[in-house]
Write a protein that holds these residues in place. Structure first.
Motif, mmCIF file in Angstrom:
data_model
loop_
_atom_site.group_PDB
_atom_site.id
_atom_site.type_symbol
_atom_site.label_atom_id
_atom_site.label_comp_id
_atom_site.label_asym_id
_atom_site.label_seq_id
_atom_site.Cartn_x
_atom_site.Cartn_y
_atom_site.Cartn_z
ATOM 1 N N ILE A 90 0.855 -1.188 0.000
ATOM 2 C CA ILE A 90 0.000 0.000 0.000
ATOM 3 C C ILE A 90 0.891 1.237 0.000
ATOM 4 N N PHE A 91 0.570 2.178 -0.852
ATOM 5 C CA PHE A 91 1.315 3.417 -0.928
ATOM 6 C C PHE A 91 0.787 4.380 0.126
ATOM 7 N N LEU A 92 1.629 4.725 1.080
ATOM 8 C CA LEU A 92 1.222 5.635 2.149
ATOM 9 C C LEU A 92 1.391 7.089 1.742
ATOM 10 N N GLY A 93 2.457 7.389 1.000
ATOM 11 C CA GLY A 93 2.733 8.758 0.591
ATOM 12 C C GLY A 93 4.222 9.002 0.590
ATOM 13 N N ILE A 95 7.476 11.263 2.634
ATOM 14 C CA ILE A 95 7.947 12.086 3.742
ATOM 15 C C ILE A 95 9.253 12.727 3.308
ATOM 16 N N ASP A 96 9.276 14.040 3.301
ATOM 17 C CA ASP A 96 10.443 14.773 2.801
ATOM 18 C C ASP A 96 10.795 14.318 1.387
ATOM 19 N N GLY A 97 9.761 13.998 0.605
ATOM 20 C CA GLY A 97 9.951 13.602 -0.778
ATOM 21 C C GLY A 97 10.271 12.144 -0.996
ATOM 22 N N VAL A 98 10.481 11.377 0.060
ATOM 23 C CA VAL A 98 10.848 9.961 -0.058
ATOM 24 C C VAL A 98 9.595 9.096 -0.009
ATOM 25 N N PRO A 99 9.360 8.240 -1.041
ATOM 26 C CA PRO A 99 8.148 7.396 -1.052
ATOM 27 C C PRO A 99 8.164 6.371 0.076
ATOM 28 N N LEU A 100 6.976 6.127 0.645
ATOM 29 C CA LEU A 100 6.838 5.173 1.733
ATOM 30 C C LEU A 100 5.625 4.294 1.488
ATOM 31 N N PHE A 101 5.831 2.992 1.577
ATOM 32 C CA PHE A 101 4.788 1.991 1.405
ATOM 33 C C PHE A 101 4.645 1.206 2.708
ATOM 34 N N THR A 102 3.687 0.297 2.745
ATOM 35 C CA THR A 102 3.609 -0.667 3.837
ATOM 36 C C THR A 102 3.212 -2.012 3.266
ATOM 37 N N THR A 103 3.777 -3.074 3.829
ATOM 38 C CA THR A 103 3.655 -4.417 3.278
ATOM 39 C C THR A 103 3.352 -5.400 4.389
ATOM 40 N N LEU A 148 -3.433 -1.953 6.965
ATOM 41 C CA LEU A 148 -3.209 -3.368 6.695
ATOM 42 C C LEU A 148 -4.247 -4.230 7.404
ATOM 43 N N HIS A 149 -4.609 -3.852 8.613
ATOM 44 C CA HIS A 149 -5.650 -4.584 9.340
ATOM 45 C C HIS A 149 -6.954 -4.556 8.559
ATOM 46 N N TRP A 150 -7.282 -3.402 7.990
ATOM 47 C CA TRP A 150 -8.513 -3.305 7.200
ATOM 48 C C TRP A 150 -8.459 -4.240 5.987
ATOM 49 N N HIS A 151 -7.338 -4.269 5.300
ATOM 50 C CA HIS A 151 -7.214 -5.150 4.136
ATOM 51 C C HIS A 151 -7.324 -6.617 4.524
ATOM 52 N N GLN A 152 -6.726 -6.986 5.636
ATOM 53 C CA GLN A 152 -6.765 -8.382 6.066
ATOM 54 C C GLN A 152 -8.186 -8.865 6.321
ATOM 55 N N ARG A 153 -9.086 -7.947 6.648
ATOM 56 C CA ARG A 153 -10.453 -8.311 7.010
ATOM 57 C C ARG A 153 -11.485 -7.937 5.960
ATOM 58 N N HIS A 154 -11.031 -7.516 4.801
ATOM 59 C CA HIS A 154 -11.964 -7.147 3.732
ATOM 60 C C HIS A 154 -11.569 -7.777 2.397
ATOM 61 N N ARG A 155 -11.128 -9.012 2.477
ATOM 62 C CA ARG A 155 -10.734 -9.694 1.253
ATOM 63 C C ARG A 155 -11.933 -10.229 0.482
ATOM 64 N N GLY A 170 -4.023 0.710 -2.893
ATOM 65 C CA GLY A 170 -4.327 0.141 -1.584
ATOM 66 C C GLY A 170 -5.368 0.885 -0.801
ATOM 67 N N TRP A 171 -5.977 1.929 -1.386
ATOM 68 C CA TRP A 171 -6.954 2.731 -0.666
ATOM 69 C C TRP A 171 -8.388 2.446 -1.104
ATOM 70 N N ARG A 172 -8.573 1.338 -1.812
ATOM 71 C CA ARG A 172 -9.914 0.884 -2.177
ATOM 72 C C ARG A 172 -9.820 -0.596 -2.534
ATOM 73 N N ARG A 173 -10.860 -1.336 -2.217
ATOM 74 C CA ARG A 173 -11.012 -2.697 -2.720
ATOM 75 C C ARG A 173 -12.292 -2.739 -3.530
ATOM 76 N N ILE A 174 -12.257 -3.477 -4.613
ATOM 77 C CA ILE A 174 -13.414 -3.541 -5.503
ATOM 78 C C ILE A 174 -13.814 -4.986 -5.724
ATOM 79 N N CYS A 175 -15.105 -5.191 -5.854
ATOM 80 C CA CYS A 175 -15.654 -6.519 -6.128
ATOM 81 C C CYS A 175 -16.038 -6.577 -7.597
ATOM 82 N N ASP A 176 -15.381 -7.427 -8.351
ATOM 83 C CA ASP A 176 -15.691 -7.545 -9.777
ATOM 84 C C ASP A 176 -17.015 -8.269 -10.009
ATOM 85 N N ALA A 177 -17.464 -9.012 -9.011
ATOM 86 C CA ALA A 177 -18.705 -9.773 -9.182
ATOM 87 C C ALA A 177 -19.932 -8.877 -9.159
#
Length: 325
Positions: A90-93, A95-103, A148-155, A170-177
């Motif tokens: 997930i792309f967090l944004g 900080i001081d121009g340096v990209p930060l993600f979380t995995t 990450l907690h939200w993603h783990q519980r919204h699969r 990483g800021w939205r989940r979509i249901c193709d069905a």
């Protein structure tokens, strides 16, 4: 052409902010979120390709940290991949121009750090309460855990039950069905200090540390204002009627993903009726006793939450800003 910035909004360093909320744990968060770029795969991909791009790594809810002179939760994307990150991050944004993600890792923390003496795993609450990380790092790390907690519980889709997939970096989940879109949520929680005639009401739950007393708290329910939630929760937990309610400060609380809304509540009487399903005990404390809780000098060995928690700052305001109460 010269740029006229006479109407520009001044940039105020976070260290200079006087917001009371900036004093609590997880509140300092200097991330530039780049929310306008989340929909653009090329933009996010460019951030990901940067050699200085970093990521937090969590195994379940536990951050993995490097053992350097001090603990550091930031890894390069290559280092995260070597730990078993599957590439979905997930792309967090920036900080001081340096990209930060979380995995997130699929393995547990003990397995990750086994045979890796340069790594450690420390739960987020301990990192905050013991002051093991700089506030500039703790805030974004709390956000990372919450998302990450939200993603783990919204699969799976809450509408039709089909599997969902990640969009918008990483800021939205979509249901193709069924086409339903799901967005990360933050649950509002009121946390209040009821006060009356120079005393404050504190309670304790069985799960609290021994001899610790804290503010009452509860989730805001649908259709409620913050003030009404304060009145309802205080009445339900302590049988205490509340009149005027005043907002004091707020705190992002990643356990798992709440916003603590700190309030001062004016109690209308002294009588307490404890809800034993919620509280083990509740009692009035004088201002002098409250000062003892904060200082760790209460004659009965009672104590308050530590400074990273908003409850500590509500109590601190009551003790040291007497004219407001």
């Amino acid at each position: 052409m010269t740029h006229d910035d006479s109407n520009a909004v001044p940039v105020v360093p976070l260290a200079g902010l006087r917001d009371r909320s900036a004093r609590v744990g997880f509140a300092i968060n200097r991330l530039e979120r780049h929310s306008e770029g989340r929909e653009n795969a090329d933009t996010v991909g460019a951030f990901r390709q940067r050699p200085d791009a970093g990521t937090f790594v969590l195994a379940g809810d536990v951050p993995i940290l490097k053992r350097q002179p001090s603990l550091d939760p930031r890894f390069t994307l290559a280092e995260a991949a070597a730990l078993g990150a599957d590439g979905e991050s997930i792309f967090l944004g920036t900080i001081d121009g340096v990209p930060l993600f979380t995995t997130a890792l699929a393995t547990d923390a003990a397995s990750v750090i086994a045979d890796r003496p340069h790594l450690d795993a420390v739960d987020l609450r301990s990192l905050a309460s013991q002051g093991l990380l700089d506030p500039d790092v703790l805030g974004p790390l709390g956000e990372a855990k919450a998302i990450l907690h939200w993603h783990q519980r919204h699969r799976f889709c809450a509408n039709c039950g089909a599997a969902t997939r990640v969009e918008a970096a990483g800021w939205r989940r979509i249901c193709d069905a069924c086409g339903a879109q799901h967005f990360p949520r933050t649950d509002p929680v009121v946390i209040m200090l009821a006060v009356r005639e120079g005393r404050c009401l504190l309670g304790r739950q069985p799960r609290f540390a021994d001899k610790m007393y804290s503010c009452l708290a509860g989730f805001v329910e649908p259709g409620e204002t913050i003030e009404d939630a304060v009145r309802r929760e205080t009445k339900e937990e302590a049988g205490l009627a509340v009149g005027r309610v005043r907002y004091l400060a707020s705190q992002p609380w990643p356990f798992p993903a709440s916003l603590m809304i700190g309030c001062i509540a004016e109690a209308l009487h002294d009588d307490i009726t404890i809800d034993r399903l919620e509280l083990e005990d509740a009692r009035w404390f004088s201002r002098q006793e409250a000062a003892g809780l904060l200082a760790g000098t209460h004659p009965d060995g009672l104590m308050s939450p530590k400074p990273f928690a908003i409850a500590h700052h509500l109590l601190h305001a009551f003790v040291h800003e007497e004219e407001q109460f």
